[in-house]
Design a protein around this motif. Structure first.
Motif, PDB file in Angstrom:
ATOM      1  N   ARG A  75       0.822  -1.214   0.000  1.00 21.57           N
ATOM      2  CA  ARG A  75       0.000   0.000   0.000  1.00 21.57           C
ATOM      3  C   ARG A  75       0.855   1.262   0.000  1.00 21.57           C
ATOM      4  NH1 ARG A  75      -4.902  -1.517  -0.900  1.00 21.57           N
ATOM      5  NH2 ARG A  75      -5.752  -3.158   0.368  1.00 21.57           N
ATOM      6  N   ALA A  76       0.465   2.197  -0.844  1.00 18.70           N
ATOM      7  CA  ALA A  76       1.087   3.517  -0.869  1.00 18.70           C
ATOM      8  C   ALA A  76       0.345   4.418   0.123  1.00 18.70           C
ATOM      9  CB  ALA A  76       0.992   4.106  -2.273  1.00 18.70           C
ATOM     10  N   SER A  77       0.957   5.546   0.460  1.00 18.14           N
ATOM     11  CA  SER A  77       0.258   6.524   1.292  1.00 18.14           C
ATOM     12  C   SER A  77      -0.501   7.533   0.430  1.00 18.14           C
ATOM     13  CB  SER A  77       1.228   7.250   2.217  1.00 18.14           C
ATOM     14  OG  SER A  77       2.203   7.945   1.470  1.00 18.14           O
ATOM     15  N   ARG A  78      -0.014   7.739  -0.788  1.00 22.50           N
ATOM     16  CA  ARG A  78      -0.671   8.602  -1.768  1.00 22.50           C
ATOM     17  C   ARG A  78      -0.401   8.044  -3.155  1.00 22.50           C
ATOM     18  NH1 ARG A  78      -0.559  15.045  -0.671  1.00 22.50           N
ATOM     19  NH2 ARG A  78      -1.536  14.938   1.359  1.00 22.50           N
ATOM     20  N   ILE A  79      -1.403   8.143  -4.017  1.00 20.11           N
ATOM     21  CA  ILE A  79      -1.253   7.723  -5.405  1.00 20.11           C
ATOM     22  C   ILE A  79      -1.717   8.870  -6.295  1.00 20.11           C
ATOM     23  CG2 ILE A  79      -1.966   6.107  -7.215  1.00 20.11           C
ATOM     24  CD1 ILE A  79      -2.623   4.095  -4.957  1.00 20.11           C
ATOM     25  N   ALA A  80      -0.852   9.281  -7.218  1.00 17.55           N
ATOM     26  CA  ALA A  80      -1.202  10.297  -8.210  1.00 17.55           C
ATOM     27  C   ALA A  80      -1.129   9.658  -9.591  1.00 17.55           C
ATOM     28  CB  ALA A  80      -0.258  11.488  -8.125  1.00 17.55           C
ATOM     29  N   ILE A  81      -2.212   9.755 -10.314  1.00 11.88           N
ATOM     30  CA  ILE A  81      -2.290   9.258 -11.687  1.00 11.88           C
ATOM     31  C   ILE A  81      -2.311  10.468 -12.610  1.00 11.88           C
ATOM     32  CG2 ILE A  81      -3.646   7.929 -13.347  1.00 11.88           C
ATOM     33  CD1 ILE A  81      -2.660   6.208 -11.013  1.00 11.88           C
ATOM     34  N   VAL A  82      -1.544  10.395 -13.689  1.00 13.98           N
ATOM     35  CA  VAL A  82      -1.523  11.491 -14.668  1.00 13.98           C
ATOM     36  C   VAL A  82      -2.100  10.971 -15.977  1.00 13.98           C
ATOM     37  CG1 VAL A  82      -0.108  13.122 -15.960  1.00 13.98           C
ATOM     38  CG2 VAL A  82       0.513  12.524 -13.599  1.00 13.98           C
ATOM     39  N   THR A  83      -3.201  11.593 -16.396  1.00 17.03           N
ATOM     40  CA  THR A  83      -3.805  11.313 -17.700  1.00 17.03           C
ATOM     41  C   THR A  83      -4.773  12.438 -18.029  1.00 17.03           C
ATOM     42  OG1 THR A  83      -5.054   9.755 -19.062  1.00 17.03           O
ATOM     43  CG2 THR A  83      -5.681   9.888 -16.746  1.00 17.03           C
ATOM     44  N   ALA A  84      -4.833  12.790 -19.281  1.00 15.05           N
ATOM     45  CA  ALA A  84      -5.814  13.772 -19.738  1.00 15.05           C
ATOM     46  C   ALA A  84      -7.035  13.077 -20.343  1.00 15.05           C
ATOM     47  CB  ALA A  84      -5.188  14.712 -20.762  1.00 15.05           C
TER      48      ALA A  84
END
Length: 116
Positions: A75-84
Motif C-alpha cells: 500500500r502507498a500513502s498517496r497515489i497520483a495518476i496522470v492522464t488527460a
C-alpha cells in the motif's frame, strides 16, 4: 512500454506507461515492479506516481491482468495518476478505488500533491 524509477529522496515510485500492455508485458511489468520494490528497500507508505499520459486506455484484458497481479501490492500513502483521457480516468477509477488516489492532467501538479 514502461519505465519504473525509485526515488529514495522522495520515497516515490515513479512509473511511466508509454504503450499498451498484453499478457507477456503485464507479467514482465508486474515481475519487475515486485522485484525492484524489494531490491530498492521500499516499504508500505511510499508515494506512487503513475504517468499514463504516454498511452491510450489499456485493453480490458490487460487492465484486468494488471489488477490481478498487483491488486495486493504494498500500500502507498498517496497515489497520483496522470492522464488527460476521460476514458483512462474511468478505467483507473474502476480498478483503483483507494481514497488516497487523485487523478491529474498535469505531471507537475501530481508531483506537487505527492510532495505536500
Amino acid at each position: 512500454m514502461y519505465r519504473i524509477d525509485f526515488r529514495h529522496d522522495l520515497n516515490l515510485v515513479d512509473i511511466r506507461w508509454t504503450g499498451l500492455f498484453d499478457g507477456p508485458s503485464v507479467d514482465a511489468y508486474a515481475d519487475e515492479l515486485i522485484r525492484r520494490f524489494r531490491e530498492e528497500g521500499f516499504a508500505p507508505g511510499y508515494r506512487l506516481l503513475m504517468d499514463m499520459s504516454g498511452c491510450s486506455v489499456q485493453p480490458a484484458e490487460a487492465a484486468s491482468a494488471i489488477n490481478r497481479r498487483l491488486g495486493s501490492f504494498h500500500r502507498a500513502s498517496r497515489i497520483a495518476i496522470v492522464t488527460a483521457s476521460a476514458i483512462t480516468r474511468l478505467q483507473v477509477r474502476r480498478f483503483m478505488t483507494q481514497s488516497y488516489l487523485r487523478i491529474f492532467a498535469c505531471p507537475d501538479e501530481a508531483r506537487d500533491w505527492l510532495a505536500a
